[in-house]
Scaffold this motif. Structure first.
Motif, PDB file in Angstrom:
ATOM      1  N   PHE A 308       1.022  -1.225   0.316  1.00 52.57           N
ATOM      2  CA  PHE A 308       0.308  -0.358  -0.266  1.00 52.57           C
ATOM      3  C   PHE A 308       1.478   1.614   0.517  1.00 52.57           C
ATOM      4  CE2 PHE A 308      -1.706   3.113   2.352  1.00 52.57           C
ATOM      5  CZ  PHE A 308      -2.917   3.647   1.844  1.00 52.57           C
ATOM      6  N   ASN A 309       2.071   0.859   0.310  1.00 52.35           N
ATOM      7  CA  ASN A 309       3.166   2.307   0.636  1.00 52.35           C
ATOM      8  C   ASN A 309       3.258   2.903  -0.494  1.00 52.35           C
ATOM      9  OD1 ASN A 309       2.142   2.857   3.356  1.00 52.35           O
ATOM     10  ND2 ASN A 309       4.495   1.952   3.948  1.00 52.35           N
ATOM     11  N   VAL A 325     -10.885   5.188  -6.156  1.00 49.24           N
ATOM     12  CA  VAL A 325     -10.956   5.027  -5.671  1.00 49.24           C
ATOM     13  C   VAL A 325     -11.915   3.246  -4.994  1.00 49.24           C
ATOM     14  CG1 VAL A 325      -9.779   3.592  -3.135  1.00 49.24           C
ATOM     15  CG2 VAL A 325      -9.008   5.914  -4.145  1.00 49.24           C
ATOM     16  N   PHE A 326     -11.956   1.933  -5.229  1.00 53.80           N
ATOM     17  CA  PHE A 326     -12.589   0.681  -4.905  1.00 53.80           C
ATOM     18  C   PHE A 326     -11.668   0.492  -3.644  1.00 53.80           C
ATOM     19  CE2 PHE A 326     -14.633   1.247  -8.604  1.00 53.80           C
ATOM     20  CZ  PHE A 326     -15.486   1.299  -8.832  1.00 53.80           C
ATOM     21  N   GLU A 327     -12.583   0.431  -2.225  1.00 55.01           N
ATOM     22  CA  GLU A 327     -12.826  -0.822  -1.927  1.00 55.01           C
ATOM     23  C   GLU A 327     -12.570  -2.252  -1.967  1.00 55.01           C
ATOM     24  OE1 GLU A 327     -14.324  -0.070   2.081  1.00 55.01           O
ATOM     25  OE2 GLU A 327     -14.161   3.034   1.460  1.00 55.01           O
ATOM     26  N   TYR A 328     -11.852  -2.990  -2.205  1.00 52.01           N
ATOM     27  CA  TYR A 328     -12.815  -4.535  -1.690  1.00 52.01           C
ATOM     28  C   TYR A 328     -13.139  -5.175  -1.687  1.00 52.01           C
ATOM     29  CZ  TYR A 328     -11.169  -9.372  -2.522  1.00 52.01           C
ATOM     30  OH  TYR A 328     -11.844 -10.870  -2.279  1.00 52.01           O
ATOM     31  N   SER A 341      -8.285 -10.918   2.739  1.00 55.15           N
ATOM     32  CA  SER A 341      -8.389  -9.860   2.662  1.00 55.15           C
ATOM     33  C   SER A 341      -7.944  -9.163   3.575  1.00 55.15           C
ATOM     34  CB  SER A 341      -8.960  -8.969   1.301  1.00 55.15           C
ATOM     35  OG  SER A 341     -10.620  -8.901   1.970  1.00 55.15           O
ATOM     36  N   PRO A 342      -7.174  -8.011   3.804  1.00 51.63           N
ATOM     37  CA  PRO A 342      -6.699  -7.208   5.350  1.00 51.63           C
ATOM     38  C   PRO A 342      -8.562  -6.947   5.986  1.00 51.63           C
ATOM     39  CG  PRO A 342      -5.531  -6.183   3.474  1.00 51.63           C
ATOM     40  CD  PRO A 342      -6.653  -7.020   2.197  1.00 51.63           C
ATOM     41  N   PRO A 343      -8.373  -6.980   6.798  1.00 49.89           N
ATOM     42  CA  PRO A 343      -9.328  -6.117   7.629  1.00 49.89           C
ATOM     43  C   PRO A 343     -10.458  -5.130   6.831  1.00 49.89           C
ATOM     44  CG  PRO A 343      -7.414  -6.900   9.084  1.00 49.89           C
ATOM     45  CD  PRO A 343      -7.047  -6.413   7.706  1.00 49.89           C
ATOM     46  N   PRO A 344     -11.532  -5.150   7.166  1.00 48.53           N
ATOM     47  CA  PRO A 344     -12.451  -3.943   6.513  1.00 48.53           C
ATOM     48  C   PRO A 344     -11.988  -2.624   6.390  1.00 48.53           C
ATOM     49  CG  PRO A 344     -13.976  -5.656   6.761  1.00 48.53           C
ATOM     50  CD  PRO A 344     -12.614  -6.033   7.658  1.00 48.53           C
ATOM     51  N   GLU A 345     -11.688  -2.583   8.029  1.00 45.14           N
ATOM     52  CA  GLU A 345     -11.001  -1.243   8.244  1.00 45.14           C
ATOM     53  C   GLU A 345     -10.534  -1.131   7.573  1.00 45.14           C
ATOM     54  OE1 GLU A 345     -10.400  -4.025  11.554  1.00 45.14           O
ATOM     55  OE2 GLU A 345     -11.814  -3.718  10.198  1.00 45.14           O
ATOM     56  N   THR A 348     -10.749  -0.022   3.925  1.00 42.64           N
ATOM     57  CA  THR A 348     -11.424   1.636   4.517  1.00 42.64           C
ATOM     58  C   THR A 348     -10.631   3.061   4.614  1.00 42.64           C
ATOM     59  OG1 THR A 348     -13.650   0.659   4.555  1.00 42.64           O
ATOM     60  CG2 THR A 348     -13.225   2.949   5.252  1.00 42.64           C
ATOM     61  N   GLU A 349      -9.944   2.597   5.756  1.00 44.75           N
ATOM     62  CA  GLU A 349      -8.761   3.515   6.000  1.00 44.75           C
ATOM     63  C   GLU A 349      -7.470   3.577   5.012  1.00 44.75           C
ATOM     64  OE1 GLU A 349      -5.040   3.855   9.068  1.00 44.75           O
ATOM     65  OE2 GLU A 349      -6.184   2.631   9.399  1.00 44.75           O
ATOM     66  N   ARG A 350      -7.212   2.562   3.820  1.00 43.94           N
ATOM     67  CA  ARG A 350      -6.008   2.899   2.732  1.00 43.94           C
ATOM     68  C   ARG A 350      -6.946   3.329   1.648  1.00 43.94           C
ATOM     69  NH1 ARG A 350      -3.031  -3.261   2.746  1.00 43.94           N
ATOM     70  NH2 ARG A 350      -2.166  -2.766   4.344  1.00 43.94           N
ATOM     71  N   ALA A 351      -8.250   3.826   1.649  1.00 44.63           N
ATOM     72  CA  ALA A 351      -9.056   4.319   0.658  1.00 44.63           C
ATOM     73  C   ALA A 351      -8.631   5.982   0.726  1.00 44.63           C
ATOM     74  CB  ALA A 351     -10.175   3.370   0.571  1.00 44.63           C
ATOM     75  N   GLN A 352      -9.180   6.082   2.018  1.00 42.10           N
ATOM     76  CA  GLN A 352      -9.645   7.030   2.135  1.00 42.10           C
ATOM     77  C   GLN A 352      -8.358   8.275   2.534  1.00 42.10           C
ATOM     78  OE1 GLN A 352     -11.026   6.704   6.442  1.00 42.10           O
ATOM     79  NE2 GLN A 352     -13.295   6.645   6.007  1.00 42.10           N
ATOM     80  N   LYS A 353      -6.996   7.859   2.735  1.00 40.20           N
ATOM     81  CA  LYS A 353      -5.517   7.964   2.421  1.00 40.20           C
ATOM     82  C   LYS A 353      -5.091   8.328   1.063  1.00 40.20           C
ATOM     83  CE  LYS A 353      -1.239   7.362   4.319  1.00 40.20           C
ATOM     84  NZ  LYS A 353      -0.091   6.970   4.919  1.00 40.20           N
TER      85      LYS A 353
END
Length: 434
Positions: A308-309, A325-328, A341-345, A348-353
């Motif tokens: 992600f980084n 951005v789509f959240e998987y 997949s990573p946890p939903p939260e 979402t945090e990655r998408a918002q960032k």
């Protein structure tokens, strides 16, 4: 004369499907109306691409079931195509279910007694011209080049819903373009699951480049926009054509999804970071003033914090003109569904960032545009705010913002020159110069 009311949900490709259904019904003597309760038939064209779309489709169906009285209710599109066995049991109040495979038979379906009309894993394409009108704005239309997709991206359910790619013939596409121009359309937005694959299933010499060379000759069309191009098949010839042809706006919708080699491999995208960067370099070399839109997917199975980084730094460096951005979310029947997949939260945090980053990039780009003189396609007049609304070449319809023309009197459908005055969020205010 039987009357119908239609609601279209989902993407631009579904909008075109709705326009086809309207055309077919009108050819058969039906009349489209805006008043739901005065209609004889209600049509809901649905989407089932992701969970959010399915929820919207089901909620819309339930709302119409509550308010309808004597009307017949037809649910069409991707939702019944994907869930043809479950929906009739769960929604007995619906009179007809019409999948994407049977859209062309809508009149026949309404005249028969069978409730469910679905042929799994395929989609209807017209064999002849049905003179559809744009339901977007009179001067703006989508032009669909193909149905289905041969790609097997791990996260995507489209091939299982709409089937393998079937290209519209060049003859039909050109007839559609001329028909839309006859109705006053100035801008064609070319759409498909993958524009770059158009023609692969037709004659040897049919490809996107040869089609564009014919479309630019259609009288009345001023702008041609390319939406949904697979990154690894964008070639030098296409870019040179965009640079040379005034009618082809310098705009590409290029969904990259990610930049990490490991994530791209898990996505089954068929390309890696090196290919993607080389393509972007070539695009900026040949069309330096290009407007680039892309789509990012966060939280795909296998995406680590390091991945992600890397994606974040890539977006920061590339500075796309527009980005979504789509959240998987795991989709039934897809390869990625089998993996964690990573946890939903976290997703979402990655998408918002990413979106916060892009918001800053967009603000800087819009600041640079203040004061510039641009061509604007005027699309409508807003009587409540007393302004005309349009877009410049770098704005695709429905997704990239608008330009609000203040202290100006113009004619919707015309292309005018205006100076950009100020902006808010993704929208500009402008003043017509002529």
């Amino acid at each position: 004369m039987p009357k119908f009311h239609i609601v279209s949900l989902g993407c631009s490709k579904a909008r075109v499907d709705s326009e086809y259904m309207v055309s077919l019904l009108e050819e058969a003597g039906y009349q489209q109306i805006d008043q739901v309760l005065e209609s004889d038939l209600i049509i809901i064209n649905t989407c089932s691409f992701i969970e959010e779309a399915r929820v919207e489709s089901i909620d819309t169906i339930l709302n119409f079931i509550k308010i309808k009285k004597r009307q017949k209710l037809l649910v069409a599109g991707c939702l019944p195509q994907r869930y043809s066995k479950q929906l009739p049991q769960e929604l007995p109040e619906v009179d007809y279910f019409l999948g994407t495979s049977h859209l062309g038979r809508i009149v026949e379906v309404l005249q028969g007694n069978q409730k469910v009309h679905v042929d799994p894993g395929t989609s209807w394409i017209p064999e002849k011209l049905h003179p559809r009108r744009s339901s977007l704005y009179p001067a703006t239309a989508y032009l669909k080049l193909s149905e289905g997709c041969n790609r097997q991206c791990a996260f995507c359910a489209i091939p299982s819903i709409r089937g393998r790619q079937k290209s519209y013939t060049p003859d039909l596409i050109l007839k559609e373009a001329r028909n839309l121009a006859r109705f006053g359309v100035k801008e064609l937005n070319l759409i498909a699951q993958d524009l770059t694959a158009w023609g692969d299933d037709l004659e040897k010499n049919d490809n996107l480049n040869t089609l564009l060379e014919k479309l630019v000759k259609v009288e009345g069309i001023a702008w041609i926009r390319l939406l949904y191009l697979y990154p690894d098949r964008v070639n030098r010839q296409l870019l040179e054509l965009i640079a040379q042809e005034e009618k082809i706006v310098p705009y590409l919708d290029l969904p990259v999804q990610h930049i990490s080699d490991s994530v791209l491999a898990k996505m089954k995208r068929g390309y890696g970071e090196e290919t993607l960067r080389n393509k972007l370099d070539m695009i900026k070399e040949i069309v330096p003033e290009i407007w680039l839109r892309t789509t990012i997917l966060t939280g795909h199975p296998g995406e680590t914090e390091e991945d992600f980084n890397k994606l974040y730094d890539f977006v920061k460096e590339t500075k796309f003109s527009h980005l979504g951005v789509f959240e998987y979310s795991p989709e039934e029947g897809t390869l990625a569904e089998k993996f964690n997949s990573p946890p939903p939260e976290v997703i979402t945090e990655r998408a918002q960032k990413i979106m916060r980053l892009q918001k800053g990039i967009t603000k800087k780009k819009m600041e640079k545009m203040k004061g510039k003189i641009v061509e604007i396609l005027v699309e409508e007049y807003d009587p409540e705010s007393f302004v005309y609304i349009g877009r410049h070449r770098g704005q695709a319809p429905e997704i990239d913002g608008n330009i609000y023309l203040t202290e100006s009197k113009v004619q919707p459908g015309n292309i005018v020159k205006a100076q950009l005055l100020d902006y808010k969020n993704f929208d500009f205010t402008g003043k017509v110069l002529s």
